[in-house]
Enzyme design. Structure first.
Site, PDB file in Angstrom:
ATOM      1  N   CYS A  90      37.268  32.617  41.064  1.00 23.44           N
ATOM      2  CA  CYS A  90      38.676  32.883  41.338  1.00 23.44           C
ATOM      3  C   CYS A  90      39.036  32.596  42.809  1.00 23.44           C
ATOM      4  CB  CYS A  90      39.045  34.307  40.930  1.00 23.44           C
ATOM      5  SG  CYS A  90      40.832  34.576  40.847  1.00 23.44           S
ATOM      6  N   HIS A 146      37.579  34.420  35.345  1.00 23.88           N
ATOM      7  CA  HIS A 146      36.690  35.536  35.653  1.00 23.88           C
ATOM      8  C   HIS A 146      35.655  35.723  34.547  1.00 23.88           C
ATOM      9  CE1 HIS A 146      38.427  37.542  39.255  1.00 23.88           C
ATOM     10  NE2 HIS A 146      39.528  36.911  38.866  1.00 23.88           N
ATOM     11  N   GLU A 176      32.880  37.250  34.620  1.00 23.86           N
ATOM     12  CA  GLU A 176      32.281  38.592  34.635  1.00 23.86           C
ATOM     13  C   GLU A 176      33.036  39.570  33.733  1.00 23.86           C
ATOM     14  OE1 GLU A 176      35.615  39.112  37.500  1.00 23.86           O
ATOM     15  OE2 GLU A 176      34.220  37.483  37.014  1.00 23.86           O
TER      16      GLU A 176
END
Length: 256
Positions: free
Chosen positions: A120, A228, A230
């Site tokens: 990001c 993202h 994660e």
């Protein structure tokens, strides 16, 4: 059992913490969990901007991960933004020290040949660090753009990204098209040298970058993504695979 590779992670900076009202370090546990589940040991980078100290920290590390957060200061990539666009920017509350620190970290990661995963804001800062520019506000500057600010669905797939056949990312996820989340208002339209876009949405926003094949040997691993992963690892194996491959590269680097 072998020691897990040490991954230094760039945290966000908050205006005030919970216990004290000082500038504070902040990091989503999603980043740590993704690294831990992949077999790495995450440690946050301290808030210093001392190059010698940061260089020493990176020497101890087996890999580097850059994370999301506040906007990058426009003075680093476009000093002539229209006032209406400039008003949309929310730089870090530490007067640009995070920008400076992470620019040093990127430079040292290249100099010391450490695996690098940029997510990001980190994806955007990598482009700036290598001489590229950003779209400061997609909604203002890219007519007909997708809605990239889907904070309401931060952990869900909201659009798809076609991937370049044969790219590192395509090999990792084993897909031609990758579903991603989207929670940003700045972005990359043109990768800086020596990067190449390996995933774009139809509005032109670069969702993934790697080193060009001719320069890929400069780094043991480099992957830069606008989304993202994660936040998607719990339900999507292809996003877990991104962290596994990164940690594998860090583990190999630790043995050299």
């Amino acid at each position: 059992m072998a020691n897990p590779p040490l991954i230094i992670v760039a945290p966000s900076i908050e205006k005030r913490g919970v216990e004290f009202h000082d500038l504070s370090v902040s990091l989503s546990v999603k980043y740590e969990n993704a690294i831990l589940q992949a077999g790495g040991l995450p440690v946050t980078i301290p808030t210093t901007t001392d190059r010698q100290l940061l260089a020493q920290i990176i020497r101890y590390a087996d890999g580097v991960m850059l994370t999301g957060g506040d906007d990058i200061h426009p003075e680093l990539y476009d000093r002539h933004l229209p006032p209406a666009v400039r008003k949309t920017i929310e730089p870090t509350p530490d007067g640009g020290r995070r920008d400076l620190r992470e620019l040093i970290v990127i430079d040292e990661a290249f100099r010391q040949h450490k695996p690098l995963l940029a997510i990001c804001r980190g994806h955007q800062l990598l482009n700036v660090a290598l001489g590229g520019r950003l779209v400061a506000d997609i909604r203002c500057q890219v007519p007909g753009a997708l809605n990239h600010q889907r904070m309401d669905k931060a952990g869900e797939l909201v659009h798809e990204v076609p991937l370049t056949t044969g790219s590192l990312l395509a090999k990792i996820v084993r897909k031609r098209t990758l579903g991603v989340n989207s929670s940003h208002h700045q972005g990359v339209l043109e990768p800086a040298e020596p990067l190449v876009a390996v995933g774009r949405t139809h509005d032109g926003i670069v969702e993934a970058m790697e080193l060009k094949p001719a320069t890929a040997r400069r780094m043991p691993f480099l992957l830069s993504v606008q989304f993202h992963p994660e936040r998607l690892t719990e339900r999507h194996a292809e996003h877990r695979a991104i962290f596994r491959r990164f940690i594998e590269a860090c583990r190999r680097r630790s043995k050299t």
